[in-house]
Design a protein around this motif. Structure first.
Motif, PDB file in Angstrom:
ATOM      1  N   VAL A 424      31.574  19.085  -0.063  1.00 19.96           N
ATOM      2  CA  VAL A 424      30.370  18.444   0.464  1.00 19.96           C
ATOM      3  C   VAL A 424      30.717  17.041   0.952  1.00 19.96           C
ATOM      4  CG1 VAL A 424      27.963  17.819   0.037  1.00 19.96           C
ATOM      5  CG2 VAL A 424      29.041  19.629  -1.328  1.00 19.96           C
ATOM      6  N   GLN A 425      30.321  16.736   2.160  1.00 21.85           N
ATOM      7  CA  GLN A 425      30.460  15.365   2.660  1.00 21.85           C
ATOM      8  C   GLN A 425      29.095  14.699   2.622  1.00 21.85           C
ATOM      9  OE1 GLN A 425      30.972  14.272   6.970  1.00 21.85           O
ATOM     10  NE2 GLN A 425      32.950  13.472   6.268  1.00 21.85           N
ATOM     11  N   VAL A 426      29.025  13.482   2.078  1.00 18.29           N
ATOM     12  CA  VAL A 426      27.763  12.766   1.954  1.00 18.29           C
ATOM     13  C   VAL A 426      27.781  11.564   2.898  1.00 18.29           C
ATOM     14  CG1 VAL A 426      26.145  11.630   0.393  1.00 18.29           C
ATOM     15  CG2 VAL A 426      27.648  13.451  -0.467  1.00 18.29           C
ATOM     16  N   ARG A 427      26.727  11.424   3.686  1.00 17.02           N
ATOM     17  CA  ARG A 427      26.623  10.315   4.647  1.00 17.02           C
ATOM     18  C   ARG A 427      25.386   9.475   4.356  1.00 17.02           C
ATOM     19  NH1 ARG A 427      27.375  13.188  10.476  1.00 17.02           N
ATOM     20  NH2 ARG A 427      25.346  14.017   9.858  1.00 17.02           N
ATOM     21  N   VAL A 467      18.245   8.140   9.832  1.00 19.36           N
ATOM     22  CA  VAL A 467      17.596   9.443   9.674  1.00 19.36           C
ATOM     23  C   VAL A 467      16.375   9.244   8.800  1.00 19.36           C
ATOM     24  CG1 VAL A 467      17.850  11.785   8.800  1.00 19.36           C
ATOM     25  CG2 VAL A 467      19.780  10.672   9.914  1.00 19.36           C
ATOM     26  N   ASP A 468      15.217   9.612   9.292  1.00 16.88           N
ATOM     27  CA  ASP A 468      14.004   9.332   8.514  1.00 16.88           C
ATOM     28  C   ASP A 468      13.810  10.288   7.343  1.00 16.88           C
ATOM     29  OD1 ASP A 468      13.355  11.561   9.964  1.00 16.88           O
ATOM     30  OD2 ASP A 468      11.422  10.830  10.679  1.00 16.88           O
ATOM     31  N   ARG A 469      14.420  11.486   7.407  1.00 16.07           N
ATOM     32  CA  ARG A 469      14.276  12.442   6.312  1.00 16.07           C
ATOM     33  C   ARG A 469      15.634  13.047   5.979  1.00 16.07           C
ATOM     34  NH1 ARG A 469      10.045  14.846   3.915  1.00 16.07           N
ATOM     35  NH2 ARG A 469       8.600  13.959   5.431  1.00 16.07           N
ATOM     36  N   THR A 470      15.932  13.125   4.697  1.00 16.64           N
ATOM     37  CA  THR A 470      17.202  13.679   4.229  1.00 16.64           C
ATOM     38  C   THR A 470      17.382  15.104   4.733  1.00 16.64           C
ATOM     39  OG1 THR A 470      17.174  12.283   2.258  1.00 16.64           O
ATOM     40  CG2 THR A 470      18.508  14.284   2.165  1.00 16.64           C
ATOM     41  N   VAL A 471      18.620  15.418   5.138  1.00 14.35           N
ATOM     42  CA  VAL A 471      18.887  16.745   5.682  1.00 14.35           C
ATOM     43  C   VAL A 471      20.257  17.218   5.199  1.00 14.35           C
ATOM     44  CG1 VAL A 471      19.894  15.822   7.804  1.00 14.35           C
ATOM     45  CG2 VAL A 471      18.934  18.130   7.798  1.00 14.35           C
ATOM     46  N   LEU A 472      20.359  18.533   4.956  1.00 18.38           N
ATOM     47  CA  LEU A 472      21.616  19.164   4.555  1.00 18.38           C
ATOM     48  C   LEU A 472      22.018  20.144   5.648  1.00 18.38           C
ATOM     49  CD1 LEU A 472      21.750  20.025   0.748  1.00 18.38           C
ATOM     50  CD2 LEU A 472      23.722  19.739   2.229  1.00 18.38           C
ATOM     51  N   ASP A 473      23.112  19.847   6.352  1.00 13.34           N
ATOM     52  CA  ASP A 473      23.566  20.685   7.465  1.00 13.34           C
ATOM     53  C   ASP A 473      24.737  21.565   7.027  1.00 13.34           C
ATOM     54  OD1 ASP A 473      21.801  19.618   9.451  1.00 13.34           O
ATOM     55  OD2 ASP A 473      23.055  17.831   9.540  1.00 13.34           O
ATOM     56  N   TYR A 474      24.813  22.728   7.643  1.00 15.81           N
ATOM     57  CA  TYR A 474      25.969  23.609   7.460  1.00 15.81           C
ATOM     58  C   TYR A 474      26.306  24.239   8.810  1.00 15.81           C
ATOM     59  CZ  TYR A 474      22.483  27.357   7.396  1.00 15.81           C
ATOM     60  OH  TYR A 474      21.461  28.214   7.726  1.00 15.81           O
ATOM     61  N   PRO A 475      27.583  24.524   9.096  1.00 15.43           N
ATOM     62  CA  PRO A 475      27.971  24.961  10.444  1.00 15.43           C
ATOM     63  C   PRO A 475      27.895  26.459  10.703  1.00 15.43           C
ATOM     64  CG  PRO A 475      29.921  24.561   9.124  1.00 15.43           C
ATOM     65  CD  PRO A 475      28.745  24.209   8.250  1.00 15.43           C
ATOM     66  N   VAL A 506      29.653  21.642   4.923  1.00 16.60           N
ATOM     67  CA  VAL A 506      28.389  21.270   4.305  1.00 16.60           C
ATOM     68  C   VAL A 506      28.281  19.750   4.292  1.00 16.60           C
ATOM     69  CG1 VAL A 506      26.990  21.362   2.213  1.00 16.60           C
ATOM     70  CG2 VAL A 506      28.345  23.356   2.896  1.00 16.60           C
ATOM     71  N   THR A 507      27.242  19.228   4.919  1.00 17.95           N
ATOM     72  CA  THR A 507      27.106  17.773   5.104  1.00 17.95           C
ATOM     73  C   THR A 507      25.713  17.332   4.691  1.00 17.95           C
ATOM     74  OG1 THR A 507      28.657  17.847   6.965  1.00 17.95           O
ATOM     75  CG2 THR A 507      27.288  15.874   6.749  1.00 17.95           C
ATOM     76  N   LEU A 508      25.660  16.400   3.732  1.00 21.10           N
ATOM     77  CA  LEU A 508      24.392  15.854   3.254  1.00 21.10           C
ATOM     78  C   LEU A 508      24.202  14.461   3.835  1.00 21.10           C
ATOM     79  CD1 LEU A 508      21.901  15.625   1.415  1.00 21.10           C
ATOM     80  CD2 LEU A 508      23.444  14.939  -0.449  1.00 21.10           C
ATOM     81  N   THR A 509      23.133  14.273   4.622  1.00 18.80           N
ATOM     82  CA  THR A 509      22.806  12.953   5.163  1.00 18.80           C
ATOM     83  C   THR A 509      21.591  12.437   4.407  1.00 18.80           C
ATOM     84  OG1 THR A 509      23.605  13.623   7.360  1.00 18.80           O
ATOM     85  CG2 THR A 509      22.247  11.628   7.229  1.00 18.80           C
TER      86      THR A 509
END
Length: 557
Positions: A424-427, A467-475, A506-509
């Motif tokens: 997991v990468q956290v931004r 980013v106004d709302r937290t988002v979890l992206d996956y490719p 998997v990327t958590l912003t």
């Protein structure tokens, strides 16, 4: 663009009788178009005792119903008026110029039918600023634009619910930044490669035609688009003339250029305070005006366009009775000449059938809004709230909040890997337009994940996003389960987990809605009420006829 009357035209019976038979099958009354001195028989048209006219009162009633057109959107008006000219089936079909629906590489998935076997209908309305004709140049302005690729300066998605009870219309600002997809021009075969950096979405039209605009929308939203309807400057004017004008409202005397200027940015529109019926060039100027309305941005223009469309709906439903056959003929002629639909709408019959579907919802269940966005310099970009909006449309959730069903996210069928095997990468995305990023947010959430067993979690300390709302992206689909496992461990709702081509894992912003703590706050969870997620200032109900556009200082007289 090919002409449908030449390409793909099926053989038709010759002679007038074939057209009459086909018209009769659809419920059209041929007698309405015969020479009756321009009048349709009414209740005062008395006949001698004993006189019997074929069809009698039933036929007259049916004729009146045929001539009383109602519409759900501007597209419905065009479609319905096109249907009125069915007697010229062959001639009007030859007027219709079509092009491919989607010229990209990928298509969005079709929606799943509801329990009754019904599916939603999605139509993209495109307004082109093409100036490569004398008519369009006269209306569109600068000669320097001649020969330039056309721009899709108006883009609206019309979503008709599967059960046909409600309609949603969503505008996307023309200067929205996104990566444009690979498109192949159907006429020349030229391939436009996908852009590496985000570009303005209105440039999609110049990359092979409206099929590329459709491809762009499908890739951005995941919404399957069934049809598009495109109209140019001259088409807007001819159609506005044909219907006799549309009521619009301003809250002060309005002039489309800043006080005292005769040239420069703006339009020549001049209106008195209150309601005015606009048509012809006035209608076009209204639809193109942004300077002087609200905040003077493209968003204000979208609001004015929504007002125009909803006013047209109400006007048609209340007053549109056309009693002169020649007027109907003119409407049909102008409609088919002005419209450029996709190849799936290549005949009057198909356009008419579509209009029947689109005019079913009552204006009270018609919601118009603008895609949620934030400014990126002088341009705009979608926010996570836009993703929620697209998701509601994909799931056929009414934007007025009156449906019993709610937007829900299913747990993935893809099994998650063990927590200590999920990378997991956290931004840090806590920066806003007015405040800097909260220091150390990515590291803090990373450490929380490690403490929960996600030992492969890392933080990207170089990223400072807004980013106004937290988002979890996956490719890719095989990582959906992993992303949902991460979300569950932190209390992040599954609706914030989405597939994205912009990440490699998997990327958590962490967004501005989560500036403290290591568990996602309950107060930041998305509302189940769709109506509460929309910007009230940019949302209109189709039955509301009391709204007026606010006029800025300096644009009054």
């Amino acid at each position: 663009m090919g002409r449908s009357g030449v390409r793909g035209e099926r053989p038709r019976p010759s002679g007038h009788g074939g057209a009459e038979a086909r018209a009769g099958d659809l419920g059209w009354d041929e007698s309405l178009y015969q020479d009756t001195g321009g009048a349709v028989p009414g209740p005062d048209d008395r006949r001698p005792p004993g006189h019997r006219h074929k069809g009698g009162r039933a036929k007259r009633r049916r004729g009146i119903r045929i001539l009383r057109w109602t519409a759900g959107t501007l597209a419905v008006l065009v479609l319905a008026t096109a249907g009125a000219g069915y007697l010229w089936y062959r001639h009007l079909n030859s007027n219709i110029k079509t092009d491919k629906l989607n010229i990209g590489e990928h298509r969005a998935a079709k929606p799943t039918p509801n329990a009754a076997g019904q599916t939603p209908l999605n139509i993209l309305l495109i307004g082109s600023d093409d100036r490569n004709s004398k008519e369009n140049l006269k209306l569109g302005g600068h000669k320097a634009s001649v020969g330039a690729a056309p721009l899709a300066d108006v883009q609206m998605l019309v979503h008709l619910s599967a059960d046909r009870t409600n309609m949603s219309v969503v505008s996307m600002p023309r200067d929205t930044l996104t990566k444009l997809p690979k498109c192949t021009d159907p006429k020349t075969g030229h391939v436009y490669e996908a852009t590496v950096t985000p570009q303005m979405v209105n440039g999609s039209l110049g990359r092979g035609g409206p099929g590329c605009t459709v491809a762009t929308w499908e890739e951005m939203t995941g919404i399957h688009i069934d049809h598009y309807l495109m109209v140019e400057f001259a088409g807007v004017v001819t159609m506005a003339d044909a219907v006799g004008g549309v009521p619009v409202c301003v809250d002060a005397n309005f002039v489309g250029r800043y006080r005292g200027r005769t040239t420069g940015e703006g339009t020549d529109l001049k209106l008195k305070k209150g309601t005015t019926y606009v048509k012809g060039e006035q209608a076009l100027q209204w639809l193109r005006t942004r300077h002087g309305f609200e905040d003077g941005t493209d968003i204000a223009r979208a609001k004015a366009q929504h007002m125009y469309m909803s006013a047209m709906v109400r006007e048609l439903r209340e007053n549109a009775t056309f009693s002169h056959p020649n007027k109907l003929r003119q409407l049909a002629e102008k409609a088919t000449d002005a419209l450029k639909p996709d190849e799936g709408l290549d005949t009057i019959k198909k356009l008419y059938d579509l209009s029947v579907e689109l005019k079913k919802p009552n204006p009270k269940r018609m919601t118009m809004t603008t895609m949620p966005f934030v400014y990126a310099g002088s341009r705009v970009v979608p926010t996570p709230a836009a993703d929620k909006l697209w998701k509601m449309i994909r799931e056929d959730v009414a934007l007025d909040g009156k449906d019993k069903k709610k937007s829900t996210t299913q747990v993935s069928d893809d099994p998650a890997a063990a927590d200590d095997k999920i990378a997991v990468q956290v931004r840090n995305g806590t920066r806003t337009a007015t405040t800097g990023a909260v220091p150390g947010r990515a590291s803090a959430v990373q450490q929380a994940l490690i403490g929960k067993g996600f030992t492969l979690a890392v933080s990207d300390r170089s990223a400072s996003l807004a980013v106004d709302r937290t988002v979890l992206d996956y490719p890719s689909d095989d990582l959906e389960g992993d992303a949902q496992a991460v979300a569950k461990s932190l209390g992040i709702p599954l609706s914030s987990v989405k597939k994205s081509a912009d990440v490699s894992g998997v990327t958590l912003t962490v967004g501005a809605d989560w500036k403290t703590g290591t568990t996602y706050p309950k107060s930041a969870a998305e509302s189940d009420d769709p109506a509460k997620s929309l910007d009230k200032n940019q949302t209109q109900n189709g039955a509301d006829g009391k709204q007026c556009m606010h006029v800025q200082d300096g644009y009054t007289w």
